[in-house]
Motif scaffolding. Structure first.
Motif, mmCIF file in Angstrom:
data_model
loop_
_atom_site.group_PDB
_atom_site.id
_atom_site.type_symbol
_atom_site.label_atom_id
_atom_site.label_comp_id
_atom_site.label_asym_id
_atom_site.label_seq_id
_atom_site.Cartn_x
_atom_site.Cartn_y
_atom_site.Cartn_z
ATOM 1 N N GLU A 87 130.734 21.323 86.902
ATOM 2 C CA GLU A 87 129.770 20.641 86.041
ATOM 3 C C GLU A 87 129.019 21.636 85.164
ATOM 4 O OE1 GLU A 87 129.404 17.331 85.583
ATOM 5 O OE2 GLU A 87 131.179 17.232 86.858
ATOM 6 N N ILE A 88 128.696 22.789 85.732
ATOM 7 C CA ILE A 88 127.993 23.820 84.964
ATOM 8 C C ILE A 88 128.863 24.316 83.812
ATOM 9 C CG2 ILE A 88 127.166 26.211 85.037
ATOM 10 C CD1 ILE A 88 125.947 25.611 87.741
ATOM 11 N N LYS A 89 130.159 24.429 84.058
ATOM 12 C CA LYS A 89 131.089 24.846 82.996
ATOM 13 C C LYS A 89 131.096 23.823 81.858
ATOM 14 C CE LYS A 89 134.217 27.579 85.894
ATOM 15 N NZ LYS A 89 135.576 27.678 86.490
ATOM 16 N N LYS A 90 131.016 22.542 82.214
ATOM 17 C CA LYS A 90 130.970 21.495 81.196
ATOM 18 C C LYS A 90 129.687 21.602 80.379
ATOM 19 C CE LYS A 90 133.633 18.129 83.924
ATOM 20 N NZ LYS A 90 133.580 16.807 84.621
ATOM 21 N N VAL A 91 128.584 21.861 81.075
ATOM 22 C CA VAL A 91 127.294 22.011 80.400
ATOM 23 C C VAL A 91 127.337 23.202 79.455
ATOM 24 C CG1 VAL A 91 124.854 22.552 80.714
ATOM 25 C CG2 VAL A 91 125.979 20.904 82.240
ATOM 26 N N GLU A 92 127.889 24.316 79.929
ATOM 27 C CA GLU A 92 127.982 25.518 79.094
ATOM 28 C C GLU A 92 128.818 25.264 77.845
ATOM 29 O OE1 GLU A 92 127.490 29.265 82.150
ATOM 30 O OE2 GLU A 92 129.436 28.224 82.106
ATOM 31 N N TYR A 93 129.880 24.486 77.993
ATOM 32 C CA TYR A 93 130.730 24.163 76.842
ATOM 33 C C TYR A 93 129.955 23.350 75.809
ATOM 34 C CZ TYR A 93 134.349 21.946 74.036
ATOM 35 O OH TYR A 93 135.099 21.488 72.982
ATOM 36 N N ILE A 94 129.214 22.342 76.280
ATOM 37 C CA ILE A 94 128.417 21.510 75.367
ATOM 38 C C ILE A 94 127.354 22.353 74.669
ATOM 39 C CG2 ILE A 94 126.754 19.607 75.255
ATOM 40 C CD1 ILE A 94 128.293 18.338 77.610
ATOM 41 N N LEU A 95 126.668 23.190 75.432
ATOM 42 C CA LEU A 95 125.621 24.028 74.858
ATOM 43 C C LEU A 95 126.176 24.993 73.816
ATOM 44 C CD1 LEU A 95 123.517 24.897 78.049
ATOM 45 C CD2 LEU A 95 122.964 23.240 76.263
ATOM 46 N N SER A 96 127.378 25.489 74.051
ATOM 47 C CA SER A 96 127.980 26.451 73.120
ATOM 48 C C SER A 96 128.179 25.838 71.737
ATOM 49 C CB SER A 96 129.315 26.962 73.666
ATOM 50 O OG SER A 96 130.301 25.940 73.672
ATOM 51 N N LYS A 97 128.354 24.518 71.679
ATOM 52 C CA LYS A 97 128.511 23.822 70.407
ATOM 53 C C LYS A 97 127.245 23.912 69.560
ATOM 54 C CE LYS A 97 132.670 22.206 71.185
ATOM 55 N NZ LYS A 97 133.835 22.623 70.356
ATOM 56 N N PHE A 98 126.131 24.208 70.210
ATOM 57 C CA PHE A 98 124.841 24.300 69.517
ATOM 58 C C PHE A 98 124.267 25.724 69.559
ATOM 59 C CE2 PHE A 98 125.464 20.010 71.066
ATOM 60 C CZ PHE A 98 125.177 19.240 69.961
ATOM 61 N N SER A 99 125.137 26.696 69.827
ATOM 62 C CA SER A 99 124.730 28.107 69.906
ATOM 63 C C SER A 99 123.646 28.328 70.955
ATOM 64 C CB SER A 99 124.234 28.609 68.535
ATOM 65 O OG SER A 99 125.262 28.503 67.573
ATOM 66 N N LEU A 100 123.767 27.605 72.068
ATOM 67 C CA LEU A 100 122.840 27.735 73.182
ATOM 68 C C LEU A 100 123.577 28.304 74.386
ATOM 69 C CD1 LEU A 100 121.077 24.249 72.877
ATOM 70 C CD2 LEU A 100 120.176 26.456 72.100
ATOM 71 N N GLN A 101 122.824 28.955 75.266
ATOM 72 C CA GLN A 101 123.433 29.550 76.452
ATOM 73 C C GLN A 101 122.697 29.082 77.703
ATOM 74 O OE1 GLN A 101 122.203 31.850 73.900
ATOM 75 N NE2 GLN A 101 124.122 31.375 72.845
ATOM 76 N N LEU A 102 123.439 29.051 78.802
ATOM 77 C CA LEU A 102 122.856 28.722 80.098
ATOM 78 C C LEU A 102 122.645 30.027 80.846
ATOM 79 C CD1 LEU A 102 122.072 26.117 81.609
ATOM 80 C CD2 LEU A 102 124.253 26.276 82.822
ATOM 81 N N GLU A 103 121.395 30.391 81.036
ATOM 82 C CA GLU A 103 121.060 31.663 81.693
ATOM 83 C C GLU A 103 120.822 31.417 83.178
ATOM 84 O OE1 GLU A 103 117.088 34.081 81.518
ATOM 85 O OE2 GLU A 103 118.288 34.619 79.751
ATOM 86 N N ARG A 104 121.563 32.134 84.024
ATOM 87 C CA ARG A 104 121.445 31.964 85.476
ATOM 88 C C ARG A 104 120.998 33.266 86.113
ATOM 89 N NH1 ARG A 104 127.285 29.421 86.650
ATOM 90 N NH2 ARG A 104 127.772 30.365 84.643
ATOM 91 N N ARG A 105 119.985 33.182 86.953
ATOM 92 C CA ARG A 105 119.483 34.360 87.674
ATOM 93 C C ARG A 105 119.283 33.993 89.140
ATOM 94 N NH1 ARG A 105 114.400 36.964 84.858
ATOM 95 N NH2 ARG A 105 114.806 38.477 86.544
ATOM 96 N N SER A 106 119.866 34.790 90.003
ATOM 97 C CA SER A 106 119.741 34.538 91.443
ATOM 98 C C SER A 106 118.284 34.557 91.871
ATOM 99 C CB SER A 106 120.517 35.600 92.229
ATOM 100 O OG SER A 106 121.888 35.535 91.915
ATOM 101 N N HIS A 107 117.914 33.586 92.682
ATOM 102 C CA HIS A 107 116.561 33.455 93.236
ATOM 103 C C HIS A 107 115.509 33.065 92.184
ATOM 104 C CE1 HIS A 107 118.363 35.204 96.765
ATOM 105 N NE2 HIS A 107 118.654 36.324 96.117
#
Length: 199
Positions: A15-35
């Motif tokens: 699901e996160i990969k799908k979200v990242e794909y959609i966001l990429s269409k708008f030049s947005l990124q999903l930033e993930r940081r442990s904890h």
């Protein structure tokens, strides 16, 4: 996170990969940081384009909102009707709903302190017609909504809203084709490209 959402790690990853794909269409990124968690990064204008596109694709969900959100959307629609009459701005039914949605998203974001920033030079800013009827209508609408609230629309926000109205309103004079004119998808895409280039 997978435990919190009651899904398997594999399902969550997909699901996160799908979200990242959609966001990429708008030049947005999903930033993930442990904890720390997950957040969307990118400029505000692109975030709003993404939000608006989501609402366009699931408009039924937006128009069935309740509570404060419903009250805000009704106020925006009422004020927009009033101003459209005052400034002789005409919309198709679809364009009117999309304009209400634009203002709903922009106001909701501004209430959270999320503003579109203007990177244009001072000379470029002077070239923009701040007295255009669409800009004045946008300014008036924001002032009507903002009257009893603690957020302030910036000149940049007002200009972008004015450009949006200009792209959605009917084209032509009182005796022109505007009574039957409907904004096409191509025109809508052109408006978004113009806003992109201005930003």
């Amino acid at each position: 996170l997978s435990e919190f959402l009651y899904v398997s790690p594999k399902t969550l990853s997909n699901e996160i990969k799908k979200v990242e794909y959609i966001l990429s269409k708008f030049s947005l990124q999903l930033e993930r940081r442990s904890h720390y968690g997950i957040r969307i990064t990118g400029n505000e204008f692109n975030k709003r384009k993404c939000i608006l596109r989501h609402f366009y694709l699931s408009s039924k969900a937006f128009w069935e909102i309740h509570g404060e959100q419903e009250q805000l959307s009704i106020r925006i629609a009422d004020y927009l009707k009033e101003l459209a009459t005052s400034y002789r701005i005409k919309f198709s039914e679809t364009a009117f709903q999309e304009t209400v949605l634009y203002f709903y998203v922009s106001i909701t974001r501004m209430k959270r302190g999320m503003y579109i920033e203007n990177e244009k030079s001072e000379n470029e800013k002077k070239d923009y017609d701040t007295n255009a009827v669409e800009v004045r209508a946008a300014r008036d609408l924001y002032e009507m909504i903002q009257e009893k609230e603690n957020w302030i629309p910036t000149d940049t926000e007002i200009q972008y809203a004015g450009i949006y109205i200009a792209g959605k309103r009917f084209i032509g004079g009182e005796t022109g084709i505007e009574s039957n004119f409907v904004i096409s998808e191509k025109t809508d895409q052109l408006v978004m490209k113009i806003l992109d280039s201005i930003y």
